[in-house]
Design a protein around this motif. Sequence first.
Motif, mmCIF file in Angstrom:
data_model
loop_
_atom_site.group_PDB
_atom_site.id
_atom_site.type_symbol
_atom_site.label_atom_id
_atom_site.label_comp_id
_atom_site.label_asym_id
_atom_site.label_seq_id
_atom_site.Cartn_x
_atom_site.Cartn_y
_atom_site.Cartn_z
ATOM 1 N N SER A 222 63.301 14.214 49.407
ATOM 2 C CA SER A 222 63.342 15.423 50.123
ATOM 3 C C SER A 222 65.244 15.476 50.162
ATOM 4 O O SER A 222 65.405 16.709 49.966
ATOM 5 N N ARG A 223 65.885 14.567 50.736
ATOM 6 C CA ARG A 223 67.322 14.620 50.908
ATOM 7 C C ARG A 223 68.153 14.844 49.611
ATOM 8 O O ARG A 223 69.184 15.535 49.241
ATOM 9 N N ALA A 224 67.492 14.002 48.505
ATOM 10 C CA ALA A 224 67.914 13.999 47.241
ATOM 11 C C ALA A 224 68.203 15.507 46.479
ATOM 12 O O ALA A 224 68.897 16.239 45.802
ATOM 13 N N LEU A 225 66.774 16.374 46.765
ATOM 14 C CA LEU A 225 66.780 17.657 46.361
ATOM 15 C C LEU A 225 67.717 18.570 47.210
ATOM 16 O O LEU A 225 68.538 19.337 46.483
ATOM 17 N N ILE A 226 67.951 18.377 48.274
ATOM 18 C CA ILE A 226 68.988 19.178 49.187
ATOM 19 C C ILE A 226 70.276 18.946 48.652
ATOM 20 O O ILE A 226 71.217 19.775 48.736
#
Length: 279
Positions: A222-226
Amino acid sequence: MISFSGNFQTNNFNEIFQFLILLCSTLCIPLSVEYIECTEMAITEFLLFILTATIGGMFLCGANDPNRKRNKEDLLAFILFEAPFWPGPVNTQPGLFWLTNKRPRAGSDLRNQSRSGKKSQYRIRLEEKQKLRFHDGLTERQLLKYVRIAGKAKGSTGQVLLQLLEMRLDNILFRLGMAPTIPGARQLVNHRHILVNGRIVDIPSYRCKPRDTIAARDEQKSRALIQNSLDSSPPEELPNHLTLQPFQYKGLVNQIIDSKWVGLKINELLVVEYYSRQT
């Protein structure tokens, strides 16, 4: 009734034309000649018409059915009464008129251009409504629901409508830069990558309120996508109703968006007028 028109100059085609007249008289097809001259294209099309009608008539008369006797009268009836009304090439009139070379009048194009250049009031309102709907990726039913909610609220219906759309969760994520596009933000929400006030929200139309906290889940994916979205999007000035904390993958809603930060080149009053006339 079959007619020929065009330009004819060779003797060979005269012989073919005489043969066609003899063939039509043999098949009992009424033929009238508007002009003695005809084009090679008209002759070719007429020959294809005779061939197609004959083959089709043979099938209708039982050419492939050994138990049924072929009937010459059925074949002639098919050629006379059914084949002439087969549709011709695209963008032409059906029936026997496709054998002619009739051209449209010169004035008809000018009339069509003048009609297409003038927009009706309904078309203008419809275009504005479609702009707003496709910008936010809404269905007709969803946009109608927002218009009804805005109509019951205090203030200008058009301004309230834009504020309702801008306070959606997918729009907030896009404004914060946590998603490259509004459809991308909707996908993040649908895949349960977003937390609102510490809880997972998977509804893109969730209406954010002042003091709401929007963050990514505590997962690497999730943090990588953002992070990819934050790195790829150029730094822009955030609206005054939002605050971004990029290192914590978090955003804060300060207040309801101001109308000057909407930034859509849409006349929202025409959208409201469109729906007011529909009800």
